[in-house]
Design an enzyme around this catalytic site. Structure first.
Site, PDB file in Angstrom:
ATOM      1  N   HIS A 271       0.838  -1.217   0.000  1.00 57.85           N
ATOM      2  CA  HIS A 271       0.000   0.000   0.000  1.00 57.85           C
ATOM      3  C   HIS A 271       0.869   1.262   0.000  1.00 57.85           C
ATOM      4  O   HIS A 271       0.444   2.307   0.481  1.00 57.85           O
ATOM      5  CB  HIS A 271      -0.940   0.033   1.202  1.00 57.85           C
ATOM      6  CG  HIS A 271      -1.696  -1.245   1.417  1.00 57.85           C
ATOM      7  ND1 HIS A 271      -2.954  -1.462   0.900  1.00 57.85           N
ATOM      8  CD2 HIS A 271      -1.347  -2.401   2.055  1.00 57.85           C
ATOM      9  CE1 HIS A 271      -3.362  -2.684   1.240  1.00 57.85           C
ATOM     10  NE2 HIS A 271      -2.393  -3.288   1.923  1.00 57.85           N
TER      11      HIS A 271
ATOM     12  N   LYS B 289      16.478  21.338 -11.195  1.00 55.84           N
ATOM     13  CA  LYS B 289      15.788  20.085 -11.456  1.00 55.84           C
ATOM     14  C   LYS B 289      16.651  19.046 -12.171  1.00 55.84           C
ATOM     15  O   LYS B 289      17.455  19.364 -13.033  1.00 55.84           O
ATOM     16  CB  LYS B 289      14.539  20.318 -12.330  1.00 55.84           C
ATOM     17  CG  LYS B 289      13.417  21.037 -11.655  1.00 55.84           C
ATOM     18  CD  LYS B 289      12.810  20.285 -10.461  1.00 55.84           C
ATOM     19  CE  LYS B 289      11.988  19.096 -10.901  1.00 55.84           C
ATOM     20  NZ  LYS B 289      10.782  19.502 -11.605  1.00 55.84           N
TER      21      LYS B 289
END
Ligand code: ARG
Length: 467
Positions: free
Chosen positions: A163, A290
């Site tokens: 999960h 980035k």
């Protein structure tokens, strides 16, 4: 048609005398994409011509004239000097026209006992045989890289997730090998699909075979197929092999996509488990800081496209009555697209995975949360005779109290009468992963056995794939 040059006649000019409308040609041509089958078409034609001669439908002289014309057409196609005519609606038409120009009346015998319906089915089977194995080889290359990385990672471990919540620590090698097993099944699936594709349809004619003494067994053997068709209608209608290969490509791409998704997560600052090599990452046009995992993202994104290739083609097939329908021409573009996309993805992902670095320190810290030993504490109680359901409750309440009251787990374990100080060993760093000892489990013991099994499987696949 604008072009009405003498040789630019359709294959059906006997029955339909009016020249085809421009719109018809523009809509129905497949030449722009089926040119890729040129080599396969020539190979198939060579076998067909040899068969025609062997059963006496071509004289020895005609045979060598047509073979020479095929060789010349092949040379022109390879050199890029082959001149296509506006009426060449597909590669089969183009090559037959050229052979007839070169070999005259003997060339006009090339299509004896053959239809484009069995011809195109043959060409596509030759194509998948040629390029399908190449794709499987690329998957194998990625498997080797992942295996190498797994071995290199030794006893590094990270949290395993369910999960997307931390569940139990696992060896990084075990995690990487989980991806390898998926790719092992993909290579097997290519093998299965290619085996079913390895049946020659030539000799089925348009749909019913022929009154001529054709020898489909000889053609099949000459072309190296393991069998010939048993039913001429099925031979020209069957595109199961295309659908199967599209599924195989789509599922492989889905596996690449799932691995890509993990790389996206792991390279995020939030996880920080992995760093991509500069050569395999991209920057941002606006944000100087980035470093983006575009390969991983496109591996994920292009999975949608391969699923589309599969589902689109299944939709094309579903309503078709037997035998050949022109709809079947829609088999090639999705197949080529799936093969090309998968090949490019495999190349890029293999490069990315061979150069990614793992921050094993950060993985270890994330995995060494005391709560990751919860299962081991419960299993310790089980060994002392506590029913698992009760053990689960006891440890669950320790974790809850720790969270609610801010008490460290080790203190609670120590004061819990059914656990006590000996149970503290479970909380030691790395203890949880070392204890995963059951067969196929995530610890070092079972991993050693798993590595042997992976090596065996990869060696067996390599034997099939050749060099
Ligand atoms: N270009 C066609 C295809 O890809 C070849 C077969 C054409 N057959 C026909 N009966 N029109 O399927």
């Amino acid at each position: 048609m604008s072009d009405t040059a003498g040789e630019s006649r359709t294959l059906w000019h006997g029955r339909i005398t009016e020249a085809p409308a421009d719109e018809l040609m523009a809509f129905t041509v497949s030449l722009p994409f089926d040119r890729r089958l040129a080599g396969d078409d020539i190979e198939g034609s060579r076998a067909h011509v040899a068969m025609l001669a062997s059963v006496g439908l071509l004289t020895e002289e005609e045979r060598s004239l047509v073979m020479a014309a095929l060789a010349q057409a092949e040379k022109e196609l390879l050199a890029g000097t082959f001149v296509f005519q506006p009426t060449d609606e597909d590669i089969h038409t183009a090559i037959e026209r050229r052979v007839t120009e070169l070999a005259g009346p003997a060339g006009a015998k090339l299509h004896t006992g053959r239809s484009r319906n069995d011809q195109v089915a043959l060409d596509l089977r030759l194509f998948v045989r040629r390029e399908g194995r190449d794709l499987a080889r690329r998957i194998h290359g990625l498997q080797l890289v992942l295996l190498e990385r797994a071995v290199e990672m030794g006893d590094a471990y990270l949290p395993g997730y369910t999960h997307l919540q931390r569940a139990q620590p696992v060896l990084l090698a075990h995690h990487l090998l989980a991806h390898v097993w998926a790719f092992v099944r993909d290579v097997d699936r290519f093998g299965d699909a290619l085996h079913r594709a390895d049946v020659s349809p030539l000799g089925a004619g348009a749909l019913a075979g022929s009154s001529l003494p054709l020898d489909p067994d000889k053609v099949a053997a000459d072309l190296g197929f393991h069998a010939r068709f048993q039913n001429s209608i099925d031979a020209v209608s069957d595109r199961d092999f295309v659908a199967e290969l599209l599924f195989t490509c789509a599922l492989t791409q889905i596996h690449l996509s799932r691995m890509g998704e993990e790389i996206v997560l792991w390279t995020s600052e939030e996880f920080g488990f992995a760093r991509l090599a500069d050569a395999y990452s991209t920057g941002s046009s606006m944000l100087p800081q980035k470093k983006n995992p575009d390969i991983a993202e496109l591996a994920r994104g292009k999975a949608g496209r391969l699923i589309g290739d599969l589902t689109g083609f299944l939709a094309t097939l579903k309503g078709l009555p037997l035998a050949y329908n022109r709809d079947l021409q829609e088999d090639k573009e999705p197949l080529f697209d799936a093969f090309d996309t998968l090949a490019l993805t495999l190349n890029a992902v293999t490069g990315m995975m061979s150069t990614v670095t793992f921050d094993v320190e950060r993985m270890r810290k994330a995995a060494d949360m005391p709560s990751s030993s919860a299962t081991d504490l419960a299993e310790d109680l089980v060994r002392r005779g506590v029913p698992f359901r009760d053990a689960h409750g006891i440890v669950g309440s320790i974790v809850r109290q720790s969270l609610e009251r801010g008490i460290p787990i080790d203190e609670l374990v120590m004061t819990e009468p059914r656990l006590g100080p000996e149970a503290l060993t479970h909380l030691e760093p790395g203890a949880a992963v070392r204890r995963r000892s059951s067969p196929g489990g995530a610890g070092p013991g079972p991993l050693a056995a798993q590595l042997v099994a992976v090596h065996d499987r990869l060696a067996a696949q390599k034997a099939w794939l050749g060099e």
